[in-house]
Design an enzyme around this catalytic site. Structure first.
Site, short mmCIF file in Angstrom:
data_model
loop_
_atom_site.label_atom_id
_atom_site.label_comp_id
_atom_site.label_asym_id
_atom_site.label_seq_id
_atom_site.Cartn_x
_atom_site.Cartn_y
_atom_site.Cartn_z
N HIS A 113 -107.20 -47.60 -68.47
CA HIS A 113 -106.90 -49.60 -67.78
C HIS A 113 -107.68 -49.22 -67.27
CE1 HIS A 113 -105.48 -52.08 -64.32
NE2 HIS A 113 -105.86 -51.18 -63.44
N GLU A 114 -108.72 -48.15 -66.03
CA GLU A 114 -109.66 -48.08 -65.92
C GLU A 114 -111.20 -48.20 -66.47
OE1 GLU A 114 -110.48 -48.25 -62.38
OE2 GLU A 114 -107.80 -47.54 -62.35
N HIS A 167 -111.99 -52.12 -67.02
CA HIS A 167 -112.66 -52.86 -66.30
C HIS A 167 -113.60 -53.02 -66.53
CE1 HIS A 167 -108.89 -53.67 -63.11
NE2 HIS A 167 -109.12 -51.87 -63.12
N GLU A 171 -107.09 -57.26 -63.32
CA GLU A 171 -106.31 -55.82 -63.40
C GLU A 171 -104.75 -56.09 -64.44
OE1 GLU A 171 -106.41 -53.28 -61.68
OE2 GLU A 171 -107.93 -53.72 -59.97
#
Length: 398
Positions: free
Chosen positions: A259-260, A263, A339
């Site tokens: 997920h990070e 970004h 997000e």
């Protein structure tokens, strides 16, 4: 807001989602569900109290002539304008900190009683003091620049300040991981080398130029879980809280890191910089118009004779705070979209729905987060999708 949070809103999940991955009954005990509701309401109430407290502080120093006194005192102490602005900002920051301290302490006490915060009072005061000085230094420099340009061009100062803010914003993102963050916590290479290899493999697939994964000792301060990718260029860092490592399985941690990484791949770090620059432009433009309007109307009553004297700073800070609050639903909506994009990227990269769902369920239970917060709270506070939205998305993902 008190009525809305405790009476006028409903934080239960819709009946159509009962029995799904988003149903807190499946991953939280009855006690945890009650604590989550109580804790969330208290934290939300404290948030909605803290904002008008800031506004009242600015009004307080203006109405009672404290701002004018600080301005006069700074001129008596030194003839150098840089030192005058630094002294004025220090005095104003001190007053603001003293008045807002009880609310900050209550917020810490609430987190401590609900088992979220584990930090000692001494450690908390250390961080509070560091935040004061970091904020003071940055604010003093910013105020000095603003009033230098305001003295040179009373109408167009906002545009010159905006131009200066662009390299400063980029520079701040560059130095934060290596200069500011280590002031609060100790960072070191991930101890679990096998997990680090797996994370770096994910990073390599995403073309992230990372050689190390950093672990930070957040267990001294909190029981909550988190991870992030921060910085730009050569100062980019992949960071995991040790609480996350202690409470999540490796597959769940890999989803969080994916997920990070999402970004970074989706260029959210750079989009945030661009968005900040654009918002600063409009904020300074509209802020300058309101600033001159308010001083033309109330300046004489407040004993502020010139717009470009330091005594007018609380007026400027009040306006910027109001504009920031007004813009928060928009900035939060953009953040929630980013997000969600990162969630999509993470599940597409890992292809492990079970690990992803369990990771979010553990994040919810450990942090006593609301699965389905009230709508106003979501608009004004949430930079992430609600856990209801995230868990339903993951469960229905194909």
């Amino acid at each position: 807001m008190f009525y809305y949070l405790y009476v006028g809103s409903d934080n239960t999940i819709p009946t159509s989602f009962e029995g799904t991955a988003a149903d807190p009954k499946l991953f939280m005990t009855k006690e945890e569900q009650i604590l989550s509701t109580d804790f969330s309401r208290l934290k939300n109430l404290l948030f909605f109290l803290s904002i008008p407290v800031d506004w009242m502080i600015y009004l307080f120093v203006l109405i009672f002539g404290i701002s004018v006194y600080f301005n006069r005192l700074s001129k008596e102490v030194t003839r150098f304008f840089f030192l005058q602005s630094a002294l004025y900002v220090f005095l104003l920051s001190l007053v603001s900190s003293v008045i807002s301290f009880p609310l900050s302490y209550i917020s810490r006490k609430v987190s401590l009683e609900y088992g979220i915060t584990s930090q000692s009072f001494t450690g908390w005061m250390r961080d509070y003091t560091i935040s004061f000085w970091v904020s003071f230094i940055m604010t003093a420099l910013t105020v000095w620049v603003i009033y230098i340009f305001m003295r040179r061009n009373e109408k167009r100062w906002w545009f010159h300040v905006w131009l200066i803010s662009i390299p400063f914003t980029v520079f701040l993102m560059f130095i934060q991981p290596v200069v500011i963050d280590p002031l609060y916590n100790d960072f070191y290479s991930l101890k679990d080398k096998e997990l680090e290899t797996k994370i770096l493999e994910l990073a390599d697939r995403a073309d992230i130029p990372a050689e190390h994964v950093y672990e930070v000792n957040m267990s001294e301060k909190t029981n909550a879980l988190n991870a992030y990718v921060t910085g730009i260029g050569s100062n980019l860092r992949i960071v995991l809280w040790d609480t996350t490592l202690n409470k999540l399985e490796d597959e769940e941690t890999l989803f969080v890191m994916a997920h990070e990484i999402g970004h970074y791949v989706k260029h959210h770090l750079y989009l945030n910089v661009i968005g900040s620059i654009v918002l600063t432009f409009f904020g300074l433009y509209f802020g300058s118009k309101l600033f001159h309007f308010m001083l033309n109307r109330y300046g004489e009553r407040l004993s502020i004779r010139r717009h470009n004297e330091l005594a007018s700073l609380p007026v400027l800070l009040l306006i910027f705070s109001l504009l920031s609050f007004a813009a928060s639903p928009i900035t939060n909506a953009v953040s929630r979209y980013h997000e969600h994009e990162a969630d999509v990227y993470a599940i597409e990269m890992t292809q492990d729905k079970e690990a992803a769902i369990h990771a979010f369920q553990k994040l919810t239970a450990t942090g006593l987060s609301e699965v389905n917060p009230p709508l106003l709270v979501k608009w004004l506070r949430y930079g992430h999708p609600t856990m209801l939205e995230r868990l339903v998305f993951l469960e229905t993902y194909e």
